[in-house]
Design a protein around this motif. Structure first.
Motif, PDB file in Angstrom:
ATOM      1  N   TYR A   8      23.799 -71.826  64.029  1.00  0.00           N
ATOM      2  CA  TYR A   8      23.073 -71.832  62.770  1.00  0.00           C
ATOM      3  C   TYR A   8      22.717 -70.389  62.398  1.00  0.00           C
ATOM      4  O   TYR A   8      22.799 -69.488  63.240  1.00  0.00           O
ATOM      5  CB  TYR A   8      21.810 -72.670  62.891  1.00  0.00           C
ATOM      6  CG  TYR A   8      22.080 -74.140  63.084  1.00  0.00           C
ATOM      7  CD1 TYR A   8      22.388 -74.958  62.001  1.00  0.00           C
ATOM      8  CD2 TYR A   8      22.016 -74.724  64.347  1.00  0.00           C
ATOM      9  CE1 TYR A   8      22.639 -76.320  62.173  1.00  0.00           C
ATOM     10  CE2 TYR A   8      22.262 -76.084  64.531  1.00  0.00           C
ATOM     11  CZ  TYR A   8      22.583 -76.866  63.443  1.00  0.00           C
ATOM     12  OH  TYR A   8      22.830 -78.207  63.616  1.00  0.00           O
ATOM     13  N   ASP A 195      22.254 -77.642  69.684  1.00  0.00           N
ATOM     14  CA  ASP A 195      20.796 -77.577  69.540  1.00  0.00           C
ATOM     15  C   ASP A 195      20.105 -76.870  70.692  1.00  0.00           C
ATOM     16  O   ASP A 195      18.872 -76.857  70.742  1.00  0.00           O
ATOM     17  CB  ASP A 195      20.182 -78.956  69.310  1.00  0.00           C
ATOM     18  CG  ASP A 195      20.484 -79.480  67.911  1.00  0.00           C
ATOM     19  OD1 ASP A 195      20.450 -78.677  66.952  1.00  0.00           O
ATOM     20  OD2 ASP A 195      20.761 -80.684  67.771  1.00  0.00           O
ATOM     21  N   TYR A 197      18.627 -73.561  72.232  1.00  0.00           N
ATOM     22  CA  TYR A 197      18.092 -72.331  71.662  1.00  0.00           C
ATOM     23  C   TYR A 197      18.226 -71.194  72.665  1.00  0.00           C
ATOM     24  O   TYR A 197      18.010 -71.379  73.865  1.00  0.00           O
ATOM     25  CB  TYR A 197      16.610 -72.471  71.317  1.00  0.00           C
ATOM     26  CG  TYR A 197      16.321 -73.183  70.020  1.00  0.00           C
ATOM     27  CD1 TYR A 197      16.404 -72.510  68.797  1.00  0.00           C
ATOM     28  CD2 TYR A 197      15.948 -74.520  70.006  1.00  0.00           C
ATOM     29  CE1 TYR A 197      16.120 -73.157  67.604  1.00  0.00           C
ATOM     30  CE2 TYR A 197      15.671 -75.178  68.818  1.00  0.00           C
ATOM     31  CZ  TYR A 197      15.760 -74.490  67.620  1.00  0.00           C
ATOM     32  OH  TYR A 197      15.479 -75.128  66.452  1.00  0.00           O
ATOM     33  N   LEU A 218       9.544 -74.722  69.539  1.00  0.00           N
ATOM     34  CA  LEU A 218      10.977 -74.917  69.323  1.00  0.00           C
ATOM     35  C   LEU A 218      11.371 -76.383  69.393  1.00  0.00           C
ATOM     36  O   LEU A 218      12.416 -76.779  68.858  1.00  0.00           O
ATOM     37  CB  LEU A 218      11.773 -74.110  70.348  1.00  0.00           C
ATOM     38  CG  LEU A 218      11.575 -72.593  70.300  1.00  0.00           C
ATOM     39  CD1 LEU A 218      12.503 -71.904  71.285  1.00  0.00           C
ATOM     40  CD2 LEU A 218      11.785 -72.048  68.902  1.00  0.00           C
ATOM     41  N   SER A 224      11.710 -76.130  60.318  1.00  0.00           N
ATOM     42  CA  SER A 224      13.004 -75.457  60.327  1.00  0.00           C
ATOM     43  C   SER A 224      12.939 -74.279  61.292  1.00  0.00           C
ATOM     44  O   SER A 224      11.864 -73.889  61.750  1.00  0.00           O
ATOM     45  CB  SER A 224      13.349 -74.955  58.923  1.00  0.00           C
ATOM     46  OG  SER A 224      12.447 -73.917  58.540  1.00  0.00           O
ATOM     47  N   ASP A 225      14.078 -73.687  61.588  1.00  0.00           N
ATOM     48  CA  ASP A 225      14.083 -72.521  62.469  1.00  0.00           C
ATOM     49  C   ASP A 225      13.257 -71.386  61.867  1.00  0.00           C
ATOM     50  O   ASP A 225      12.568 -70.659  62.584  1.00  0.00           O
ATOM     51  CB  ASP A 225      15.517 -72.055  62.730  1.00  0.00           C
ATOM     52  CG  ASP A 225      16.283 -73.012  63.625  1.00  0.00           C
ATOM     53  OD1 ASP A 225      15.652 -73.918  64.200  1.00  0.00           O
ATOM     54  OD2 ASP A 225      17.513 -72.857  63.733  1.00  0.00           O
ATOM     55  N   ARG A 226      13.331 -71.221  60.560  1.00  0.00           N
ATOM     56  CA  ARG A 226      12.536 -70.197  59.906  1.00  0.00           C
ATOM     57  C   ARG A 226      11.043 -70.463  60.128  1.00  0.00           C
ATOM     58  O   ARG A 226      10.280 -69.547  60.459  1.00  0.00           O
ATOM     59  CB  ARG A 226      12.820 -70.175  58.415  1.00  0.00           C
ATOM     60  CG  ARG A 226      11.977 -69.172  57.647  1.00  0.00           C
ATOM     61  CD  ARG A 226      12.016 -69.378  56.151  1.00  0.00           C
ATOM     62  NE  ARG A 226      13.365 -69.276  55.600  1.00  0.00           N
ATOM     63  CZ  ARG A 226      13.609 -69.109  54.310  1.00  0.00           C
ATOM     64  NH1 ARG A 226      12.603 -69.015  53.453  1.00  0.00           N
ATOM     65  NH2 ARG A 226      14.843 -69.034  53.867  1.00  0.00           N
ATOM     66  N   LYS A 228       9.673 -72.146  62.521  1.00  0.00           N
ATOM     67  CA  LYS A 228       9.341 -71.953  63.931  1.00  0.00           C
ATOM     68  C   LYS A 228       9.070 -70.480  64.223  1.00  0.00           C
ATOM     69  O   LYS A 228       8.126 -70.149  64.947  1.00  0.00           O
ATOM     70  CB  LYS A 228      10.472 -72.491  64.809  1.00  0.00           C
ATOM     71  CG  LYS A 228      10.580 -74.016  64.778  1.00  0.00           C
ATOM     72  CD  LYS A 228      11.814 -74.525  65.504  1.00  0.00           C
ATOM     73  CE  LYS A 228      11.888 -76.057  65.406  1.00  0.00           C
ATOM     74  NZ  LYS A 228      13.087 -76.599  66.074  1.00  0.00           N
ATOM     75  N   LEU A 248      16.072 -65.524  67.277  1.00  0.00           N
ATOM     76  CA  LEU A 248      16.181 -66.937  67.627  1.00  0.00           C
ATOM     77  C   LEU A 248      17.560 -67.413  67.199  1.00  0.00           C
ATOM     78  O   LEU A 248      17.915 -67.333  66.017  1.00  0.00           O
ATOM     79  CB  LEU A 248      15.096 -67.750  66.923  1.00  0.00           C
ATOM     80  CG  LEU A 248      15.062 -69.243  67.254  1.00  0.00           C
ATOM     81  CD1 LEU A 248      14.703 -69.467  68.717  1.00  0.00           C
ATOM     82  CD2 LEU A 248      14.068 -69.980  66.351  1.00  0.00           C
ATOM     83  N   ARG A 250      20.212 -70.706  67.420  1.00  0.00           N
ATOM     84  CA  ARG A 250      20.381 -72.131  67.744  1.00  0.00           C
ATOM     85  C   ARG A 250      21.858 -72.492  67.676  1.00  0.00           C
ATOM     86  O   ARG A 250      22.554 -72.150  66.723  1.00  0.00           O
ATOM     87  CB  ARG A 250      19.580 -73.010  66.783  1.00  0.00           C
ATOM     88  CG  ARG A 250      19.711 -74.506  67.076  1.00  0.00           C
ATOM     89  CD  ARG A 250      18.598 -75.313  66.436  1.00  0.00           C
ATOM     90  NE  ARG A 250      18.583 -75.221  64.995  1.00  0.00           N
ATOM     91  CZ  ARG A 250      18.875 -76.235  64.152  1.00  0.00           C
ATOM     92  NH1 ARG A 250      19.241 -77.412  64.660  1.00  0.00           N
ATOM     93  NH2 ARG A 250      18.801 -76.081  62.854  1.00  0.00           N
ATOM     94  N   GLU A 306      20.730 -74.221  58.402  1.00  0.00           N
ATOM     95  CA  GLU A 306      19.742 -73.620  57.525  1.00  0.00           C
ATOM     96  C   GLU A 306      20.435 -73.231  56.210  1.00  0.00           C
ATOM     97  O   GLU A 306      21.618 -72.886  56.190  1.00  0.00           O
ATOM     98  CB  GLU A 306      19.154 -72.374  58.178  1.00  0.00           C
ATOM     99  CG  GLU A 306      18.390 -72.671  59.448  1.00  0.00           C
ATOM    100  CD  GLU A 306      17.021 -73.261  59.154  1.00  0.00           C
ATOM    101  OE1 GLU A 306      16.474 -72.996  58.079  1.00  0.00           O
ATOM    102  OE2 GLU A 306      16.505 -73.988  60.017  1.00  0.00           O
TER     103      GLU A 306
END
Length: 336
Positions: A8, A195, A197, A218, A224-226, A228, A248, A250, A306
């Motif tokens: 991602y 998935d 990380y 996490l 979302s990753d943002r 997090k 980060l 993923r 994302e």
């Protein structure tokens, strides 16, 4: 066993925090990371007046340049050793060519993550760290090259004493130049699934968030990753007295491979976390050190990416921009 096919959009950040300037440096540089990237480097410069920010920038950019000119080479221990020698040579040139800048005391930590055809390579020097996390569980974390870690392994202090130890910021390895050569710890794993990380970070993050809080953040299915990373940044802003930076990453998709691990590399087993100090309020550090910081990793489905690459950047201060531009001018001269 698997190799990474896609990731991602990576989320990178570097912040000045409560320091006078930012001595951290990340690769790719903020705003440039994409899902096509396969090499990530996070460095924490040491040296204060000796331009720790140049040390971290020089290490990150030299490793990136080495990787680009050796794109067909296997990213194994041999690759990391050769890249590190190239970094040390770059340090030597900077120290020799810029005698008025007093660079002989500069040094930096380094963490590296490479996603390649035979798996994932992790390398590190110093107390910046890399985590491999799955389903809220730490499969592996790098073992800090630090004095307190050595004391814990020797049984002289307990893990609970790490956070308050007067020499907790002393590191036992750093990149300095060929006059003081160092060695990276290198691991390779093929145990990677969608998935998973990977989180690379400097110790400014580590003093702000515990392993438990990191894994719980996490693990969230509502962020979302943002978001997090924003949660991690909020914790750093409240608790860290240092610069804080990280990446980060993923994993989106993998495919099975039957190639053996690269020779002479350590296989990463499923292990319990290493030394983890509880998060404590910032305290001044006293006493002599070897290397020390100055004054001193709606529900998103597995296939849903994302919407765009997102990067956090350092505070937009005039002095920080000037210093970074000056450092880049040195980089151009050194590589010209």
């Amino acid at each position: 066993m698997n190799r990474v096919v896609s990731i991602y959009p990576p989320v990178g950040f570097t912040r000045q925090g409560r320091r006078d300037n930012n001595e951290d440096y990340i690769v790719p540089t903020p705003g440039r990371a994409t899902p096509a990237d396969r090499l990530f480097v996070v460095c924490d410069g040491v040296g204060g007046a000796q331009r720790g920010e140049l040390a971290s920038l020089l290490a990150g950019e030299t490793i990136l340049a080495y990787a680009r000119t050796h794109s067909t080479s296997a990213v194994d221990s041999t690759f990391v050793r050769a890249a590190l020698l190239t970094v040390e040579e770059a340090f030597d040139r900077a120290i020799a060519d810029e005698t008025d800048a007093h660079l002989s005391g500069m040094s930096t930590t380094m963490t590296l993550l490479s996603l390649h055809d035979r798996g994932v390579t992790i390398a590190h020097i110093g107390d910046s760290r890399v985590y491999h996390i799955r389903d809220g569980r730490i499969l592996h974390q790098t073992d800090d090259h630090s004095l307190v870690n050595e004391l814990v392994r020797a049984g002289q202090i307990s893990p609970d004493e790490v956070a308050t130890h007067p020499r907790r910021n002393v590191i036992t390895r750093a990149i300095q130049g060929s006059a003081n050569p160092t060695q990276a710890t290198v691991y390779v794993t093929q145990d990677v699934v969608p998935d998973d990380y990977f989180f690379l970070c400097t110790d400014g993050v580590l003093e702000s968030i515990s392993n438990d809080d990191l894994t719980q953040t996490l693990l969230s299915h509502t962020l979302s990753d943002r978001q997090k990373v924003e949660a991690i940044l909020d914790s750093c802003a409240d608790n860290s007295r240092d610069n804080y930076s990280g990446y980060l990453i993923r994993i989106a998709a993998v495919e099975p491979i039957d190639q053996p691990l690269l020779p002479d590399d350590d296989v990463v087993p499923l292990v319990l976390p290493q030394v983890q100090a509880p998060v404590m309020p910032p305290e001044p550090v006293h006493g002599p050190v070897m290397w020390q910081e100055p004054v001193v990793e709606p529900v998103v489905s597995p296939t849903e990416a994302e919407p765009e690459s997102f990067q956090f950047t350092m505070d937009d201060e005039e002095e920080a921009r000037w210093r970074e531009q000056e450092n880049r001018n040195w980089i151009k001269r050194l590589f010209s």
